[in-house]
Design an enzyme around this catalytic site. Structure first.
Site, mmCIF file in Angstrom:
data_model
loop_
_atom_site.group_PDB
_atom_site.id
_atom_site.type_symbol
_atom_site.label_atom_id
_atom_site.label_comp_id
_atom_site.label_asym_id
_atom_site.label_seq_id
_atom_site.Cartn_x
_atom_site.Cartn_y
_atom_site.Cartn_z
ATOM 1 N N TYR A 1 0.705 -1.067 -0.308
ATOM 2 C CA TYR A 1 -0.008 -0.382 0.553
ATOM 3 C C TYR A 1 1.041 1.376 -0.379
ATOM 4 O O TYR A 1 1.623 1.903 0.816
ATOM 5 C CB TYR A 1 -0.988 -0.297 0.987
ATOM 6 C CG TYR A 1 -1.681 -1.369 1.623
ATOM 7 C CD1 TYR A 1 -1.946 -1.794 0.398
ATOM 8 C CD2 TYR A 1 -2.284 -1.248 2.894
ATOM 9 C CE1 TYR A 1 -3.243 -3.018 0.600
ATOM 10 C CE2 TYR A 1 -3.341 -2.531 2.788
ATOM 11 C CZ TYR A 1 -3.520 -3.791 1.820
ATOM 12 O OH TYR A 1 -4.648 -4.439 1.759
ATOM 13 N N GLN B 1 -7.469 -13.879 5.042
ATOM 14 C CA GLN B 1 -8.286 -12.424 4.953
ATOM 15 C C GLN B 1 -8.811 -13.234 3.115
ATOM 16 O O GLN B 1 -7.844 -12.883 2.777
ATOM 17 C CB GLN B 1 -7.455 -11.028 4.569
ATOM 18 C CG GLN B 1 -8.176 -9.815 4.676
ATOM 19 C CD GLN B 1 -7.092 -9.548 4.879
ATOM 20 O OE1 GLN B 1 -6.898 -8.289 4.179
ATOM 21 N NE2 GLN B 1 -6.468 -9.398 6.136
HETATM 22 N N1 LIG Z 1 -5.657 -8.873 0.923
HETATM 23 C C1 LIG Z 1 -5.995 -8.105 0.857
HETATM 24 O O1 LIG Z 1 -5.684 -8.586 -0.849
HETATM 25 C C2 LIG Z 1 -6.896 -6.703 0.308
HETATM 26 C C3 LIG Z 1 -7.453 -6.489 -0.781
HETATM 27 C C4 LIG Z 1 -8.676 -5.350 -0.834
HETATM 28 C C5 LIG Z 1 -8.284 -4.500 0.507
HETATM 29 N N2 LIG Z 1 -7.037 -4.980 1.835
HETATM 30 C C6 LIG Z 1 -7.673 -4.100 3.614
HETATM 31 O O2 LIG Z 1 -8.958 -4.575 3.221
HETATM 32 C C7 LIG Z 1 -9.197 -3.312 3.789
HETATM 33 C C8 LIG Z 1 -10.452 -3.469 3.444
HETATM 34 O O3 LIG Z 1 -11.544 -2.961 2.240
HETATM 35 P P1 LIG Z 1 -10.696 -1.509 1.574
HETATM 36 O O4 LIG Z 1 -10.747 -0.359 2.017
HETATM 37 O O5 LIG Z 1 -10.541 -2.276 0.620
HETATM 38 O O6 LIG Z 1 -13.247 -1.258 1.082
HETATM 39 P P2 LIG Z 1 -14.356 -1.486 1.903
HETATM 40 O O7 LIG Z 1 -13.980 -1.057 3.765
HETATM 41 O O8 LIG Z 1 -14.978 -2.326 1.914
HETATM 42 O O9 LIG Z 1 -14.266 -0.155 1.053
HETATM 43 C C9 LIG Z 1 -13.947 1.024 0.988
HETATM 44 C C10 LIG Z 1 -14.781 2.444 0.782
HETATM 45 O O10 LIG Z 1 -16.032 2.055 1.771
HETATM 46 C C11 LIG Z 1 -16.086 3.515 1.733
HETATM 47 N N3 LIG Z 1 -16.778 3.709 3.617
HETATM 48 C C12 LIG Z 1 -15.640 3.171 4.344
HETATM 49 N N4 LIG Z 1 -16.810 3.360 5.433
HETATM 50 C C13 LIG Z 1 -17.506 4.305 4.376
HETATM 51 C C14 LIG Z 1 -18.331 4.715 5.106
HETATM 52 N N5 LIG Z 1 -19.289 4.867 7.235
HETATM 53 N N6 LIG Z 1 -20.176 5.583 4.520
HETATM 54 C C15 LIG Z 1 -19.603 5.517 3.431
HETATM 55 N N7 LIG Z 1 -18.543 4.521 2.109
HETATM 56 C C16 LIG Z 1 -17.772 4.595 3.895
HETATM 57 C C17 LIG Z 1 -14.489 4.818 1.649
HETATM 58 O O11 LIG Z 1 -14.867 5.843 0.867
HETATM 59 P P3 LIG Z 1 -13.697 6.942 1.128
HETATM 60 O O12 LIG Z 1 -12.996 6.224 0.486
HETATM 61 O O13 LIG Z 1 -14.631 7.758 -0.003
HETATM 62 O O14 LIG Z 1 -13.635 7.474 2.611
HETATM 63 C C18 LIG Z 1 -13.810 3.977 1.079
HETATM 64 O O15 LIG Z 1 -13.511 3.249 0.005
HETATM 65 C C19 LIG Z 1 -8.445 -2.138 3.111
HETATM 66 O O16 LIG Z 1 -8.323 -0.754 3.451
HETATM 67 C C20 LIG Z 1 -6.961 -3.243 3.633
HETATM 68 O O17 LIG Z 1 -6.745 -2.893 4.758
HETATM 69 C C21 LIG Z 1 -6.950 -6.474 2.001
#
Ligand SMILES: NC(=O)c1ccc[n+]([C@@H]2O[C@H](COP(=O)([O-])OP(=O)(O)OC[C@H]3O[C@@H](n4cnc5c(N)ncnc54)[C@H](OP(=O)(O)O)[C@@H]3O)[C@@H](O)[C@H]2O)c1
Length: 312
Positions: free
Chosen positions: A58, A176
């Site tokens: 990241y 994960q």
């Molecule tokens: N292992 C892997 O390969 C892998 C892959 C992907 C992710 N991850 C991990 O998993 C974590 C979570 O996944 P993710 O961040 O990709 O997706 P997510 O948590 O499903 O979605 C994040 C998005 O949701 C929006 N959001 C969050 N809270 C909100 C709320 N209360 N109201 C409205 N919108 C909201 C945010 O928008 P804004 O940006 O506008 O704030 C953010 O961009 C990542 O941060 C990372 O640490 C791991």
């Protein structure tokens, strides 16, 4: 905030954790503001979140550096810090998945330096390289665990067969994988295996990468360079159909006097095997809202009504 034990470990995590791929994640999103990113992490820790999820890829190390700077303001012993490695970005023009033991050892050392920590609580093999046997990659992580550099071993982005092979000696504490109201494929095989084998399931993309935040419309367009352009849920007809479902879920959330993102996070926590969620976000307001999901409970009837919407 509620807390629970990660499987095969003696430490507790907040059930609402924090995903930090937007924090310094310049390689994944456009216009990432680092100060907002640090505020997002700081706010989470102030609200009782103790489980932080980052990865070396990241921002090519930047997320770990920014998280590390904020961690210094808090008591490290109260926190569970997870990071991931396997993407060899030594050569920026040619990022390669690399599970060789010598590379993983180097990656762990570099993550510790960026995070300014002596150990991480959870270290994930981020992606399998489909070449190195798991006996070697997980074997090296087990040695790093014995040495006290990592406290538990996780794995991500694997099939059931790969998970079984990686866990042949029972070394894996956490899986994960993608899982959300809008992507339930994990329920077929991965989730049942983790339940049977004492592995914590931590869903990534718990808000379907933002779709369950509720802010997307049929007219919404992702910026150029946003990694989510490769996610099928954001593409073509599937995007339009998904938004119809999202509208129904939003109405359900209102009837339960909550918000759509809180409904989506609480629903995941209600699934057997899911121990914590790690929603991401770019601003501190996001985590302020998301921590409230920790206290939401469902009746059997409510879960069945949600199933009806999701199965349409
Ligand atoms: N292992 C892997 O390969 C892998 C892959 C992907 C992710 N991850 C991990 O998993 C974590 C979570 O996944 P993710 O961040 O990709 O997706 P997510 O948590 O499903 O979605 C994040 C998005 O949701 C929006 N959001 C969050 N809270 C909100 C709320 N209360 N109201 C409205 N919108 C909201 C945010 O928008 P804004 O940006 O506008 O704030 C953010 O961009 C990542 O941060 C990372 O640490 C791991």
């Amino acid at each position: 905030m509620n807390y629970t034990k990660l499987k095969k470990s003696n430490f507790e995590v907040s059930t609402i954790g924090l995903g930090t791929n937007t924090v310094g994640g310049h390689n994944l999103f456009q216009n990432v503001n680092e100060r907002d990113g640090k505020d997002f992490v700081r706010e989470a820790l102030n609200l009782g979140v103790t489980f932080i999820d980052t990865a070396d890829i990241y921002g090519l190390g930047r997320s770990e550096e920014l998280v590390g700077e904020v961690l210094k303001e808090f008591n490290r012993d109260d926190l569970v810090i997870a990071t991931k490695g396997s993407q060899n970005f030594t050569n920026l023009d040619d990022v390669k998945t690399d599970n060789r033991p010598e590379y993983l050892r180097e990656a762990v050392e570099k993550s510790l330096q960026r995070l300014q920590l002596d150990y991480v609580d959870l270290y994930y093999l981020h992606f399998p390289d489909n070449v190195t046997p798991f006996a070697e990659s997980i074997g090296e992580l087990a040695r790093l665990k014995e040495e006290g550099k990592i406290r538990s071993i996780g794995i991500s982005n694997v099939s059931l067969e790969q998970l079984k092979e990686a866990n042949v000696h029972g070394d894996i504490s956490v899986l994960q994988s993608p899982y959300s109201m809008l992507d339930r494929s994990a329920e077929e095989a991965l989730l049942p295996y983790t339940i049977e084998n004492e592995i914590s399931f931590i869903p990534y993309g718990p808000l379907a990468f933002g779709l369950l935040g509720g802010g997307f419309t049929k007219e919404s367009k992702l910026e150029a360079g946003d990694w989510r352009q490769s996610v099928p849920l954001f593409q073509g007809e599937q995007f339009i159909q998904t938004l119809d479902k999202v509208e129904q879920l939003k109405e359900f959330a209102v009837s339960k006097e909550t918000t759509l993102p809180n409904l989506a996070l609480a629903w995941l926590l209600a699934q057997k095997g899911v121990d914590a969620v790690i929603p991401g976000g770019k601003r501190k307001e996001r985590i302020r809202e998301n921590v409230q999901a920790s206290d939401i409970r469902f009746t059997r009837e409510e879960l069945s009504l949600i199933d009806d919407i999701l199965n349409k």
